[in-house]
Design an enzyme around this catalytic site. Sequence first.
Site, PDB file in Angstrom:
ATOM      1  N   LEU A 243       0.824  -1.214   0.000  1.00  0.00           N
ATOM      2  CA  LEU A 243       0.000   0.000   0.000  1.00  0.00           C
ATOM      3  C   LEU A 243       0.858   1.264   0.000  1.00  0.00           C
ATOM      4  O   LEU A 243       1.856   1.356   0.708  1.00  0.00           O
ATOM      5  CB  LEU A 243      -0.916   0.000   1.228  1.00  0.00           C
ATOM      6  CG  LEU A 243      -1.852  -1.198   1.374  1.00  0.00           C
ATOM      7  CD1 LEU A 243      -2.751  -1.025   2.606  1.00  0.00           C
ATOM      8  CD2 LEU A 243      -2.701  -1.420   0.131  1.00  0.00           C
TER       9      LEU A 243
ATOM     10  N   HIS B 200      -3.397   4.247  -2.217  1.00  0.00           N
ATOM     11  CA  HIS B 200      -4.332   3.345  -1.525  1.00  0.00           C
ATOM     12  C   HIS B 200      -4.882   4.022  -0.266  1.00  0.00           C
ATOM     13  O   HIS B 200      -6.068   3.901   0.045  1.00  0.00           O
ATOM     14  CB  HIS B 200      -3.623   2.054  -1.104  1.00  0.00           C
ATOM     15  CG  HIS B 200      -3.101   1.230  -2.232  1.00  0.00           C
ATOM     16  ND1 HIS B 200      -1.759   1.061  -2.464  1.00  0.00           N
ATOM     17  CD2 HIS B 200      -3.741   0.520  -3.194  1.00  0.00           C
ATOM     18  CE1 HIS B 200      -1.590   0.270  -3.520  1.00  0.00           C
ATOM     19  NE2 HIS B 200      -2.774  -0.057  -3.985  1.00  0.00           N
TER      20      HIS B 200
END
Length: 285
Positions: free
Chosen positions: A35, A39
């Site tokens: 991530l 994200h």
Amino acid sequence: MSIQIVKSIREMQDIAERFRCEGKIIAVVPTMGYLHQGHASLIKIARLHADVVITTIFVNPTQFAPNEDYKSYPRDLDHDKTVAIDAGADIIFFPDVSEMYSKEFSSIVEVEGASKILEGSFRPTHFQGVTTVVAKIFHITKPHIAVFGQKDAQQAFIVQKIVKDLNFGIKIIIAPIVREEDGLALSSRNIYLNDTDRKNALVLYRSLQYAAKRIQEGARNVTDIRIEMEKIIKGGNPSQIDYIAFVNPEIFKEVEIIEPPVVLVALAVRFGTTRLIDNLLIRLK
Ligand code: PAF
């Protein structure tokens, strides 16, 4: 701070069902992990709209072709936990491949038309893998809302198509692209770029900005704009330009003449072995 990690489909479905019975609004942010702040922005948007935010982390083998980077795709659950917690997620659904795909698995969700062009012509089985796993994720996490990124514009269109065509009854939110200060769109694959290619990759956003300027000045024929974009991109020494496309985003079809109200300029370019995609939605004045 900690976060609940759920690995079993059955457990995830039970948890989601309990929240639904309590009248809670569930949002899901499907991801393949590693991530980054792109994200995180999706999770933060989900947080604004829901009582419970689930992010899924699953590097989905069926959306990678045999020659692609499934095995080497970056994975780091500890890092992902930190990003997910900071952004406000409550639960990470983190299944194993064998949990998602039994030996007997043989169903496919496929969108005709839009999944065959641009990304689909270079990655013919990609979207069938995406739509099938997204349909599974929806059935497992039972969300009211799902958040996807505009960075994968074609994926965003195709997901909205399955939700509409197959009556999932889920509200899809498409979140804007997050860029580094110098304009590079955030992507888990940026980690593959060496220093030179990282700098060279700035030509992508530069070429999109050039297209926006030309279109805002009144250019409507895509041929000339594409030739100039190609020149800008070649200045960054790419190993291959897969496509530079002008798309009507309402129906996801390529256009030769740009028409109001909006055009999507999308591209995929390789630097060394790293394939990057980027796009810009341009609203005509
Ligand atoms: O965009 C992604 O990360 C993936 O394609 C998705 C939507 C999580 C499906 O595997």
